[in-house]
Design a protein around this motif. Structure first.
Motif, PDB file in Angstrom:
ATOM      1  N   VAL A   1       0.847  -1.202   0.000  1.00 39.48           N
ATOM      2  CA  VAL A   1       0.000   0.000   0.000  1.00 39.48           C
ATOM      3  C   VAL A   1       0.876   1.244   0.000  1.00 39.48           C
ATOM      4  O   VAL A   1       0.620   2.203  -0.742  1.00 39.48           O
ATOM      5  CB  VAL A   1      -0.948  -0.014   1.216  1.00 39.48           C
ATOM      6  N   ALA A   2       1.912   1.250   0.838  1.00 36.76           N
ATOM      7  CA  ALA A   2       2.819   2.404   0.902  1.00 36.76           C
ATOM      8  C   ALA A   2       3.500   2.638  -0.441  1.00 36.76           C
ATOM      9  O   ALA A   2       3.669   3.783  -0.884  1.00 36.76           O
ATOM     10  CB  ALA A   2       3.865   2.185   1.993  1.00 36.76           C
ATOM     11  N   ALA A   3       3.899   1.544  -1.117  1.00 35.98           N
ATOM     12  CA  ALA A   3       4.528   1.680  -2.432  1.00 35.98           C
ATOM     13  C   ALA A   3       3.557   2.282  -3.441  1.00 35.98           C
ATOM     14  O   ALA A   3       3.932   3.142  -4.251  1.00 35.98           O
ATOM     15  CB  ALA A   3       5.021   0.317  -2.906  1.00 35.98           C
ATOM     16  N   TRP A   4       2.317   1.849  -3.406  1.00 37.10           N
ATOM     17  CA  TRP A   4       1.312   2.368  -4.335  1.00 37.10           C
ATOM     18  C   TRP A   4       1.028   3.849  -4.070  1.00 37.10           C
ATOM     19  O   TRP A   4       0.919   4.644  -5.009  1.00 37.10           O
ATOM     20  CB  TRP A   4       0.029   1.551  -4.214  1.00 37.10           C
ATOM     21  N   LEU A   5       0.962   4.222  -2.791  1.00 35.13           N
ATOM     22  CA  LEU A   5       0.658   5.606  -2.440  1.00 35.13           C
ATOM     23  C   LEU A   5       1.799   6.554  -2.799  1.00 35.13           C
ATOM     24  O   LEU A   5       1.566   7.745  -3.022  1.00 35.13           O
ATOM     25  CB  LEU A   5       0.347   5.712  -0.945  1.00 35.13           C
TER      26      LEU A   5
ATOM     27  N   HIS B   1       9.896   0.952  -4.993  1.00 36.17           N
ATOM     28  CA  HIS B   1       9.324   1.224  -3.679  1.00 36.17           C
ATOM     29  C   HIS B   1       8.866  -0.068  -3.005  1.00 36.17           C
ATOM     30  O   HIS B   1       9.019  -0.241  -1.790  1.00 36.17           O
ATOM     31  CB  HIS B   1       8.174   2.213  -3.807  1.00 36.17           C
ATOM     32  N   ARG B   2       8.293  -0.983  -3.795  1.00 35.16           N
ATOM     33  CA  ARG B   2       7.899  -2.272  -3.223  1.00 35.16           C
ATOM     34  C   ARG B   2       9.108  -3.010  -2.665  1.00 35.16           C
ATOM     35  O   ARG B   2       9.039  -3.634  -1.607  1.00 35.16           O
ATOM     36  CB  ARG B   2       7.217  -3.117  -4.298  1.00 35.16           C
ATOM     37  N   THR B   3      10.233  -2.924  -3.365  1.00 33.58           N
ATOM     38  CA  THR B   3      11.455  -3.598  -2.914  1.00 33.58           C
ATOM     39  C   THR B   3      11.930  -3.040  -1.576  1.00 33.58           C
ATOM     40  O   THR B   3      12.270  -3.797  -0.658  1.00 33.58           O
ATOM     41  CB  THR B   3      12.557  -3.446  -3.969  1.00 33.58           C
ATOM     42  N   PHE B   4      11.943  -1.723  -1.458  1.00 38.06           N
ATOM     43  CA  PHE B   4      12.403  -1.099  -0.213  1.00 38.06           C
ATOM     44  C   PHE B   4      11.422  -1.333   0.931  1.00 38.06           C
ATOM     45  O   PHE B   4      11.831  -1.684   2.048  1.00 38.06           O
ATOM     46  CB  PHE B   4      12.614   0.401  -0.423  1.00 38.06           C
ATOM     47  N   PHE B   5      10.140  -1.128   0.686  1.00 37.30           N
ATOM     48  CA  PHE B   5       9.169  -1.251   1.773  1.00 37.30           C
ATOM     49  C   PHE B   5       9.029  -2.691   2.258  1.00 37.30           C
ATOM     50  O   PHE B   5       8.770  -2.926   3.445  1.00 37.30           O
ATOM     51  CB  PHE B   5       7.813  -0.690   1.342  1.00 37.30           C
ATOM     52  N   THR B   6       9.194  -3.671   1.365  1.00 38.85           N
ATOM     53  CA  THR B   6       9.094  -5.063   1.825  1.00 38.85           C
ATOM     54  C   THR B   6      10.308  -5.460   2.668  1.00 38.85           C
ATOM     55  O   THR B   6      10.170  -6.276   3.585  1.00 38.85           O
ATOM     56  CB  THR B   6       8.945  -6.037   0.645  1.00 38.85           C
TER      57      THR B   6
ATOM     58  N   GLN C   1       4.114   6.036  -5.331  1.00 34.93           N
ATOM     59  CA  GLN C   1       4.698   5.722  -6.632  1.00 34.93           C
ATOM     60  C   GLN C   1       4.945   6.965  -7.494  1.00 34.93           C
ATOM     61  O   GLN C   1       5.781   6.931  -8.404  1.00 34.93           O
ATOM     62  CB  GLN C   1       3.796   4.755  -7.403  1.00 34.93           C
ATOM     63  N   GLU C   2       4.260   8.059  -7.204  1.00 33.62           N
ATOM     64  CA  GLU C   2       4.479   9.288  -7.959  1.00 33.62           C
ATOM     65  C   GLU C   2       5.492  10.206  -7.270  1.00 33.62           C
ATOM     66  O   GLU C   2       5.756  11.310  -7.760  1.00 33.62           O
ATOM     67  CB  GLU C   2       3.153  10.038  -8.138  1.00 33.62           C
ATOM     68  N   GLN C   3       6.029   9.759  -6.152  1.00 33.05           N
ATOM     69  CA  GLN C   3       6.969  10.580  -5.388  1.00 33.05           C
ATOM     70  C   GLN C   3       8.376  10.002  -5.492  1.00 33.05           C
ATOM     71  O   GLN C   3       8.556   8.790  -5.617  1.00 33.05           O
ATOM     72  CB  GLN C   3       6.547  10.640  -3.918  1.00 33.05           C
ATOM     73  N   ALA C   4       9.355  10.874  -5.416  1.00 31.90           N
ATOM     74  CA  ALA C   4      10.762  10.439  -5.472  1.00 31.90           C
ATOM     75  C   ALA C   4      11.234  10.035  -4.078  1.00 31.90           C
ATOM     76  O   ALA C   4      12.212  10.572  -3.538  1.00 31.90           O
ATOM     77  CB  ALA C   4      11.630  11.545  -6.051  1.00 31.90           C
TER      78      ALA C   4
END
Length: 217
Positions: A31-35, A63-68, A37-40
């Protein structure tokens, strides 16, 4: 070598609690990655690099890689803290295995996203990017972690080599998670998670040492 019934196997309730944490944290990571995804949030440039090794279209997967991996770090923290107590408390031993297992599952999600999705299983790219500091060690650690979890669940002997390798793989997990988050982390949040993990584990080790000293007196 002495046979014994597995003292570390979690009860259904204990395992369910760990699995719930896994679902909440990995789900929250996606969810965090999806939210974001438009941010650097994370750089498309590798550490110390001058040109991006990621395309803007890969930001969501980055982002999914980092947040997981953050999820895996949070889940492995109670496992590392409980590890010193696994032989002095049956409940600590069961919760240790529950969280050691779910942390592995979260880490495998991260590993898949990093190796398979981001780099497309291209080990040449993986070996030559500054984004991955120790690809061979990371891979060996992942396989070793899987092997240790399988041993903990399935092998019913208290062999010296199992205990020795288990201590070593936990030490390696501590070092790799700490270095990856506290030393190499891009964000303050990442460094804070790494430092918090280190403090929690060191306090647990100190508490176990104090407990052992008191029992000898």
């Amino acid at each position: 070598m002495t046979s014994y019934s597995n003292p570390y196997r979690p009860t259904p309730k204990e395992l369910l609690m760990a699995l719930l944490c896994l679902v909440l944290l990995t789900g929250g990571a996606f969810v965090a990655a999806w939210l974001t995804q438009e941010q650097a949030t994370f750089s498309l440039l590798p550490p110390g690099g001058t040109s991006a090794d990621m395309q803007p279209g890969q930001r969501l997967d980055l982002h999914r890689t980092f947040f997981t991996v953050w999820a895996a770090l949070i889940l492995v923290t109670p496992a590392l803290c409980l590890f010193p107590f696994r032989d002095s408390s049956a409940q600590a031993g069961r919760y240790w295995l529950a969280f050691w297992t779910v942390a592995l599952l979260a880490f495998l999600v991260h590993f898949y996203w990093a190796v398979g999705v981001i780099f497309g299983y291209d080990w040449g790219r993986i070996s030559h990017t500054a984004r991955v500091s120790a690809p061979i060690l990371d891979t060996v650690f992942t396989v070793w972690w899987v092997a240790d979890v399988l041993l903990a669940w399935c092998y019913r002997h208290d062999a010296w080599w199992i205990r020795t390798q288990r201590v070593l793989v936990h030490l390696l997990a501590f070092v790799l998670f700490f270095m990856g988050a506290a030393k190499e982390g891009e964000l303050v949040t990442s460094r804070a998670l790494g430092i918090a993990m280190a403090v929690a584990v060191l306090l647990a080790v100190l508490a176990r040492a104090t407990q052992a000293m008191r029992r000898r007196q």
